[in-house]
Design an enzyme around this catalytic site. Structure first.
Site, PDB file in Angstrom:
ATOM      1  N   HIS A  24      29.217  49.739  57.637  1.00 48.72           N
ATOM      2  CA  HIS A  24      27.977  50.465  57.918  1.00 48.72           C
ATOM      3  C   HIS A  24      28.053  51.904  57.407  1.00 48.72           C
ATOM      4  O   HIS A  24      28.803  52.720  57.940  1.00 48.72           O
ATOM      5  CB  HIS A  24      27.717  50.433  59.437  1.00 48.72           C
ATOM      6  CG  HIS A  24      26.404  51.016  59.827  1.00 48.72           C
ATOM      7  ND1 HIS A  24      26.188  51.614  61.032  1.00 48.72           N
ATOM      8  CD2 HIS A  24      25.225  51.100  59.156  1.00 48.72           C
ATOM      9  CE1 HIS A  24      24.937  52.037  61.098  1.00 48.72           C
ATOM     10  NE2 HIS A  24      24.340  51.743  59.977  1.00 48.72           N
ATOM     11  N   ASN A  78      25.009  54.735  66.155  1.00 45.26           N
ATOM     12  CA  ASN A  78      23.605  54.537  66.527  1.00 45.26           C
ATOM     13  C   ASN A  78      23.442  54.418  68.033  1.00 45.26           C
ATOM     14  O   ASN A  78      22.422  54.835  68.587  1.00 45.26           O
ATOM     15  CB  ASN A  78      23.038  53.289  65.838  1.00 45.26           C
ATOM     16  CG  ASN A  78      22.574  53.595  64.424  1.00 45.26           C
ATOM     17  OD1 ASN A  78      22.276  54.728  64.094  1.00 45.26           O
ATOM     18  ND2 ASN A  78      22.523  52.573  63.591  1.00 45.26           N
ATOM     19  N   SER A  99      22.569  47.742  60.618  1.00 44.56           N
ATOM     20  CA  SER A  99      22.807  48.685  61.705  1.00 44.56           C
ATOM     21  C   SER A  99      22.452  48.052  63.038  1.00 44.56           C
ATOM     22  O   SER A  99      22.584  48.685  64.070  1.00 44.56           O
ATOM     23  CB  SER A  99      21.982  49.963  61.488  1.00 44.56           C
ATOM     24  OG  SER A  99      20.622  49.638  61.343  1.00 44.56           O
ATOM     25  N   GLU A 129      31.358  52.963  59.381  1.00 39.73           N
ATOM     26  CA  GLU A 129      31.794  52.190  60.552  1.00 39.73           C
ATOM     27  C   GLU A 129      32.223  50.814  60.047  1.00 39.73           C
ATOM     28  O   GLU A 129      31.475  50.166  59.298  1.00 39.73           O
ATOM     29  CB  GLU A 129      30.635  51.996  61.540  1.00 39.73           C
ATOM     30  CG  GLU A 129      30.286  53.220  62.349  1.00 39.73           C
ATOM     31  CD  GLU A 129      29.124  52.964  63.309  1.00 39.73           C
ATOM     32  OE1 GLU A 129      29.165  53.489  64.421  1.00 39.73           O
ATOM     33  OE2 GLU A 129      28.163  52.250  62.944  1.00 39.73           O
TER      34      GLU A 129
END
Ligand code: CAA
Length: 295
Positions: A140, A190, A119, A152
């Site tokens: 991800h 994120n 991440s 992702e």
């Protein structure tokens, strides 16, 4: 290229969750970790989640057995020699990931695709540790992997269109929705989520509202499943701090500076639910406000 065999490196909560999803999608899965005990813990977690699905009559007990039989426990990277797709899901340490990918590069077949669930570490940097950057990609997942629908897909500077297409097909077969994201710090979710959580902490610092009220407000006001502080306790303050540092290092902008209290909690070992204390206190078995710290 047809993908039938997927190796997952790292049998922690995320690795095990992804292994389960992959096996449920019909892939042969090699679930690898450095020690037998870690792999068995991952297998037990998968078994427990599947038990709940049987109990809720979402799958039959025959399905449960078929899914578990598709997962081969492993403690040797050599077990990935026939894998078509290798997904690394270990802790966020560049050197540790580099060492795994360098080894896999020599062991795996040349056409195998390598992916990382990182991440925070740039995909282009990880890809450069191998001789196959065209076949290297970020994939991800979100915690808990069996529940969260998003993946992702992060393209490194040299990732080929074919690698992206194959990874998208895998995500779709796992019943996930994927979005393509460029290789920027924090990727997409994120980055945006961290901005919100930083602002929640600024509100706490300014005394705008309490931790509990900020969580309640965002859950009810934005229909989020968890408030920002609950979410950090859920993913782990060590993980959240890592993401925060990546954004700060990557964008060099003060707006991303990690919150000091979060850093202090993480340094003192209060990592959230997994250690019993974080922004909240879980030691009684329930989530309670902390009385030992004045925020
Ligand atoms: N593994 C497998 N299944 C799980 C699970 C787990 N760890 N936790 C919950 N579930 C399942 C439950 O079995 C239940 O399934 P059914 O609907 O089939 O019955 C379903 O999820 C809902 O669970 P619960 O009823 O127990 O609890 P809930 O409704 O409060 O949901 C939650 C729990 C799914 C975790 C929810 O609170 C939620 O969505 N929270 C936000 C999670 C989130 O934002 N994740 C992203 C974190 S950021 C990240 O991962 C990126 C990163 O890089 C750090």
């Amino acid at each position: 290229m047809e993908i039938t065999r997927i190796m997952i490196i790292g049998a922690g909560a995320m690795g095990a969750g992804i292994a389960q999803v992959a096996a449920q999608a019909g892939y042969r899965v090699i679930l690898n970790d450095v020690a037998e005990a870690f792999v068995q813990k991952g297998m037990a977690a998968i078994s427990g989640t599947l038990d709940k699905q049987v109990h809720k009559e979402k799958i039959s007990s025959d399905d449960r057995k078929i899914i578990l039989d598709r997962i081969i426990p492993s403690t040797k990277l050599e077990d990935g020699k026939d894998a078509d797709f290798v997904l690394e899901v270990i802790f966020e340490d560049f050197e540790a990931k580099k060492s795994i990918f360098e080894t896999l590069d020599t062991l795996c077949k040349p056409q195998a695709i390598f992916a990382s669930n990182t991440s925070s570490i740039p995909i282009t940097r990880l890809a450069a540790t191998t001789k196959r950057p065209e076949q290297f990609i970020g994939m991800h997942f979100f915690n808990p992997a069996p529940v969260m629908k998003l993946v992702e897909i992060i393209r490194g500077i040299k990732t080929s269109e074919e690698t992206i297409a194959i990874t998208e097909q895998i995500a779709a077969r796992m019943d996930k929705t994927s979005v393509r994201v460029k290789d920027v710090p924090g990727f997409l979710v994120n980055r945006i989520n961290n901005a919100m959580r930083n602002e929640a902490k600024n509100c706490l610092l300014e005394g705008v509202a309490t931790i509990e009220d900020i969580d309640t407000a965002l859950k009810l006001g934005l229909r989020l499943p968890m408030g920002p502080f609950e979410l950090e306790d859920f993913v782990g303050l060590d993980v959240a701090l890592n993401v925060s540092k990546t954004l700060y290092d990557g964008y060099k902008d003060v707006k991303w500076r990690p919150n000091r209290t979060m850093e202090q909690l993480a340094i003192s070992g209060d990592l959230g639910r997994k250690t019993g204390k974080g922004w909240y206190d879980y030691t009684s078995g329930e989530k309670k406000p902390r009385t030992d710290i004045e925020f």
